[in-house]
Scaffold this motif. Structure first.
Motif, mmCIF file in Angstrom:
data_model
loop_
_atom_site.group_PDB
_atom_site.id
_atom_site.type_symbol
_atom_site.label_atom_id
_atom_site.label_comp_id
_atom_site.label_asym_id
_atom_site.label_seq_id
_atom_site.Cartn_x
_atom_site.Cartn_y
_atom_site.Cartn_z
ATOM 1 N N LEU A 37 -10.240 1.182 10.241
ATOM 2 C CA LEU A 37 -11.131 2.303 9.983
ATOM 3 C C LEU A 37 -10.807 3.530 10.833
ATOM 4 N N GLU A 38 -9.771 3.434 11.658
ATOM 5 C CA GLU A 38 -9.386 4.564 12.493
ATOM 6 C C GLU A 38 -8.416 5.502 11.782
ATOM 7 N N ASN A 39 -7.771 4.996 10.733
ATOM 8 C CA ASN A 39 -6.707 5.778 10.090
ATOM 9 C C ASN A 39 -6.978 5.897 8.590
ATOM 10 N N ASN A 40 -7.459 7.048 8.184
ATOM 11 C CA ASN A 40 -7.724 7.342 6.778
ATOM 12 C C ASN A 40 -6.415 7.702 6.087
ATOM 13 N N ILE A 41 -6.114 7.001 5.011
ATOM 14 C CA ILE A 41 -4.888 7.294 4.263
ATOM 15 C C ILE A 41 -4.946 8.691 3.661
ATOM 16 N N LEU A 42 -6.126 9.125 3.243
ATOM 17 C CA LEU A 42 -6.316 10.498 2.787
ATOM 18 C C LEU A 42 -6.410 11.413 4.005
ATOM 19 N N ASP A 43 -6.037 12.680 3.829
ATOM 20 C CA ASP A 43 -6.110 13.638 4.930
ATOM 21 C C ASP A 43 -7.409 14.439 4.791
ATOM 22 N N MET A 44 -8.410 14.065 5.551
ATOM 23 C CA MET A 44 -9.692 14.770 5.508
ATOM 24 C C MET A 44 -9.899 15.642 6.743
ATOM 25 N N GLU A 45 -8.811 15.940 7.400
ATOM 26 C CA GLU A 45 -8.885 16.843 8.550
ATOM 27 C C GLU A 45 -8.222 18.178 8.187
ATOM 28 N N GLU A 46 -6.910 18.219 8.252
ATOM 29 C CA GLU A 46 -6.214 19.475 7.967
ATOM 30 C C GLU A 46 -6.401 19.913 6.510
ATOM 31 N N HIS A 47 -6.562 18.938 5.593
ATOM 32 C CA HIS A 47 -6.644 19.271 4.164
ATOM 33 C C HIS A 47 -8.013 18.926 3.577
ATOM 34 N N TYR A 48 -9.028 18.986 4.405
ATOM 35 C CA TYR A 48 -10.393 18.672 3.972
ATOM 36 C C TYR A 48 -10.832 19.579 2.825
ATOM 37 N N TYR A 49 -10.441 20.839 2.845
ATOM 38 C CA TYR A 49 -10.942 21.800 1.867
ATOM 39 C C TYR A 49 -10.041 21.935 0.633
ATOM 40 N N ASP A 50 -8.962 21.194 0.581
ATOM 41 C CA ASP A 50 -8.073 21.301 -0.580
ATOM 42 C C ASP A 50 -8.707 20.680 -1.811
ATOM 43 N N ASP A 51 -8.363 21.214 -2.977
ATOM 44 C CA ASP A 51 -9.000 20.803 -4.228
ATOM 45 C C ASP A 51 -8.466 19.477 -4.773
ATOM 46 N N VAL A 52 -7.206 19.186 -4.517
ATOM 47 C CA VAL A 52 -6.597 17.946 -5.023
ATOM 48 C C VAL A 52 -5.633 17.421 -3.969
ATOM 49 N N GLN A 53 -5.683 16.099 -3.726
ATOM 50 C CA GLN A 53 -4.683 15.435 -2.890
ATOM 51 C C GLN A 53 -3.932 14.420 -3.752
ATOM 52 N N ILE A 54 -2.608 14.423 -3.634
ATOM 53 C CA ILE A 54 -1.781 13.444 -4.344
ATOM 54 C C ILE A 54 -0.824 12.806 -3.337
ATOM 55 N N LEU A 55 -0.773 11.478 -3.339
ATOM 56 C CA LEU A 55 0.181 10.733 -2.524
ATOM 57 C C LEU A 55 1.161 10.031 -3.460
ATOM 58 N N ILE A 56 2.434 10.222 -3.239
ATOM 59 C CA ILE A 56 3.473 9.501 -3.973
ATOM 60 C C ILE A 56 3.944 8.358 -3.084
ATOM 61 N N LEU A 57 3.896 7.146 -3.634
ATOM 62 C CA LEU A 57 4.128 5.952 -2.820
ATOM 63 C C LEU A 57 5.434 5.262 -3.205
ATOM 64 N N GLY A 58 6.057 4.612 -2.211
ATOM 65 C CA GLY A 58 7.236 3.799 -2.443
ATOM 66 C C GLY A 58 6.872 2.380 -2.824
ATOM 67 N N GLN A 59 7.880 1.544 -2.980
ATOM 68 C CA GLN A 59 7.678 0.173 -3.452
ATOM 69 C C GLN A 59 6.822 -0.656 -2.501
ATOM 70 N N GLY A 60 6.847 -0.343 -1.225
ATOM 71 C CA GLY A 60 6.079 -1.114 -0.257
ATOM 72 C C GLY A 60 4.795 -0.444 0.178
ATOM 73 N N GLY A 61 4.398 0.609 -0.536
ATOM 74 C CA GLY A 61 3.187 1.324 -0.185
ATOM 75 C C GLY A 61 3.414 2.448 0.806
ATOM 76 N N GLU A 62 4.653 2.649 1.231
ATOM 77 C CA GLU A 62 4.935 3.754 2.147
ATOM 78 C C GLU A 62 4.721 5.084 1.423
ATOM 79 N N ILE A 63 4.271 6.079 2.155
ATOM 80 C CA ILE A 63 3.982 7.383 1.571
ATOM 81 C C ILE A 63 5.266 8.214 1.565
#
Length: 557
Positions: A517-543
């Protein structure tokens, strides 16, 4: 004494010959440096691989941006080249075919009929209504199609004499140094490199590629479906010449008209006239201009017809045939497919396909070719065969380019389209109140990705919205996805991140991995106000990439 004079004369003659040979070589070299490189960049892949090409695509920019030969090779092993170019008339397509046959012997030719209604012959005259600037631009487009050909090759000379009326203008096509010699002040590094090393050299076997999306909310067209061209045009005459030439060389012919969101009366007249020509000549016509709710076969070959796929040896220009038995293996003779493309998302303007539309049209035409010519063993699967390494390299570059675009795309619409088209493993998060939820194009694209109506539900509720789709493992149904609309807290669900927790509040979103619970996969700090977040993931879940979009739907980074 006489012998010395004779030797001097011989030496003088040799010096003169050597001088003029050197001068000619220098002028040719200067001409190659100064000429515009568009033509060689476009057709270099054709001349380099001509003996391996089984299918040629002829036509205008509608063909140029509609069919990708690299995709045909990927999916069916079909080797093809897209010869289409901007503004290309059927007259020019005929001569392109004539010149291409000096290099290759294709088994099938696919012809785009966008210009069938045009009724003028000369590129430097047109219909007499154009300005000098428009005529000059038209001549420049012809240069783009012809500069790669040797200046005084027989068929190039015949072509220029047929398409250009003014004798003075013809000269610049035979020896283009006359046209380009003043480019010295505009030369760049590419001008001095071999064509295969130039940055603009075509990577996709002649095809273009537009990575923009037009917001076509409606189509503008005439509601006319039975009118035909009022008279035979110059272009219909040259279409008959294309058909006759192909028959004389035992080459199959397929006619087509590409999808458009905006089309007009002359386009429908051209389509209906093309259907008549196809039926009379006994050749297939794929009409993609306007589509019904399901595929329609408007005419078919008689049962049991096993005629040769490439037609007959009849080479009389403009000939018609009483029977359809001469057309080859294509039993679906005149076809009007169901909606192949989405007119709201798959065009770059009112009448040209973008890369998404190209992928869908190419898939349809590839399936048609494979079922009708591949099954008859006329078109072979060349994947992995020795000698076809150039096609493999094009395929690798094409795939690499798509992956690269997916990880840095600046336009939100295109990014969502790429996620859907490529089946990317990705996270899409839209916070509550984001204007993206009220953009019908964004909602439409999200629905295409998820295959559900939840994006509409999220819009009705004001968000938030989360989509997590995973193609990295075999789940039996091809993918595993998690999709939520509206506020929710899900403490445990299995995803590519393992045991995952989701918190979706109106003003906060979080994905936590394995109870961390210490590490949010989404960025709600620097990009809290952005309208859309998209993460492209690799085969092992790496961003692999983090993309953020704001109003205007451009990448925030």
């Amino acid at each position: 004494m006489a012998s010395d004079k004779y030797e001097k004369r011989i030496k003088t003659v040799l010096k003169v010959i050597i001088f003029w040979l050197l001068a000619a070589a220098m002028i040719l070299a200067a001409g190659r440096v100064t000429e515009k490189k568009d033509s060689r960049q476009k057709y270099n892949g054709f001349t380099a691989n001509a003996d391996k090409i089984d299918v040629l695509f002829l036509g205008s920019s509608h063909m140029l941006y509609a069919v990708n030969p690299v995709q045909l090779y990927q999916e069916y092993g079909i080797t093809a080249y897209n010869m289409g170019r901007h503004g290309c008339m059927t007259t020019e397509s005929y001569w392109m075919l004539v010149n291409a046959l000096d290099y290759c012997q294709p088994k099938c030719v696919v012809v785009d009929l966008w210009a069938l209604d045009r009724n003028y012959h000369y590129d430097d005259v047109m219909d007499g209504k154009q300005s000098e600037a428009d005529l000059r631009n038209n001549i420049s487009l012809l240069h783009e199609m012809t500069d790669f050909l040797p200046g005084f090759s027989l068929n190039k000379v015949r072509m220029i004499r047929d398409l250009i009326k003014d004798p003075q203008t013809r000269q610049e096509f035979y020896w283009n140094f006359m046209l380009y010699h003043s480019r010295w002040d505009h030369l760049i590094r590419d001008d001095y490199l071999p064509v295969e090393e130039q940055e603009g050299t075509n990577r996709y076997l002649g095809a273009g590629s537009w990575h923009e999306m037009s917001l076509n909310e409606s189509a503008y067209h005439y509601d006319v479906y039975d009118e035909k061209l009022p008279e035979q045009t110059v272009c219909t005459e040259y279409l008959h010449r294309i058909i006759a030439l192909c028959r004389s060389r035992n080459i199959g012919v397929i006619l087509t008209f590409m999808p458009m969101a905006e089309y007009y009366e002359q386009d429908i007249q051209a389509v209906n006239t093309a259907a008549d020509i196809a039926a009379a000549e006994g050749i297939p016509f794929i009409n993609m201009l306007y589509a019904g709710e399901s595929d329609e076969v408007l005419a078919a070959l008689p049962p049991g017809d096993e005629a040769n796929a490439a037609g007959t040896d009849n080479d009389v220009a403009g000939s018609s045939h009483d029977s359809l038995e001469q057309s080859g293996p294509c039993r679906n003779l005149i076809v009007r497919p169901a909606h192949i493309v989405d007119l709201h998302t798959d065009l770059t303007d009112g009448s040209h396909l973008n890369s998404f539309g190209m992928r869908k049209v190419t898939a349809y035409i590839g399936k048609f070719l494979n079922e009708n010519y591949g099954a008859a063993k006329i078109l072979e699967d060349h994947r992995g065969e020795p000698g076809y390494e150039a096609f493999e390299r094009c395929l690798q570059r094409w795939q690499s380019d798509w992956i690269s675009r997916l990880t840095w795309e600046e336009d939100l619409y295109m990014e969502l389209g790429e996620i859907e088209m490529l089946g990317a493993t990705a996270v899409v998060y839209i916070p509550g109140g984001s204007p993206a939820l009220y953009d019908p194009q964004v909602v439409r694209l999200l629905k295409q990705i998820s295959g559900t109506d939840l994006p509409e539900t999220a819009a009705e509720q004001g968000g938030p919205y989360l989509l997590l789709q995973d193609y990295s493992r075999d789940y039996g149904e091809g993918r595993k996805w998690f999709e939520l609309a509206g506020p929710a807290v899900i403490e445990h669900f299995d995803s590519i991140f393992g045991d995952t927790m989701y918190i979706g509040q109106q003003n906060f979103g979080a994905l936590y991995q394995e109870g961390d619970l210490e590490n949010n996969i989404l960025d709600m700090e620097e990009h809290y106000y952005d309208d859309v977040q998209i993460l492209i993931l690799g085969q092992g879940g790496e961003i692999m990439a983090r993309l953020y979009y704001n109003v205007g739907w451009t990448n925030a980074e």
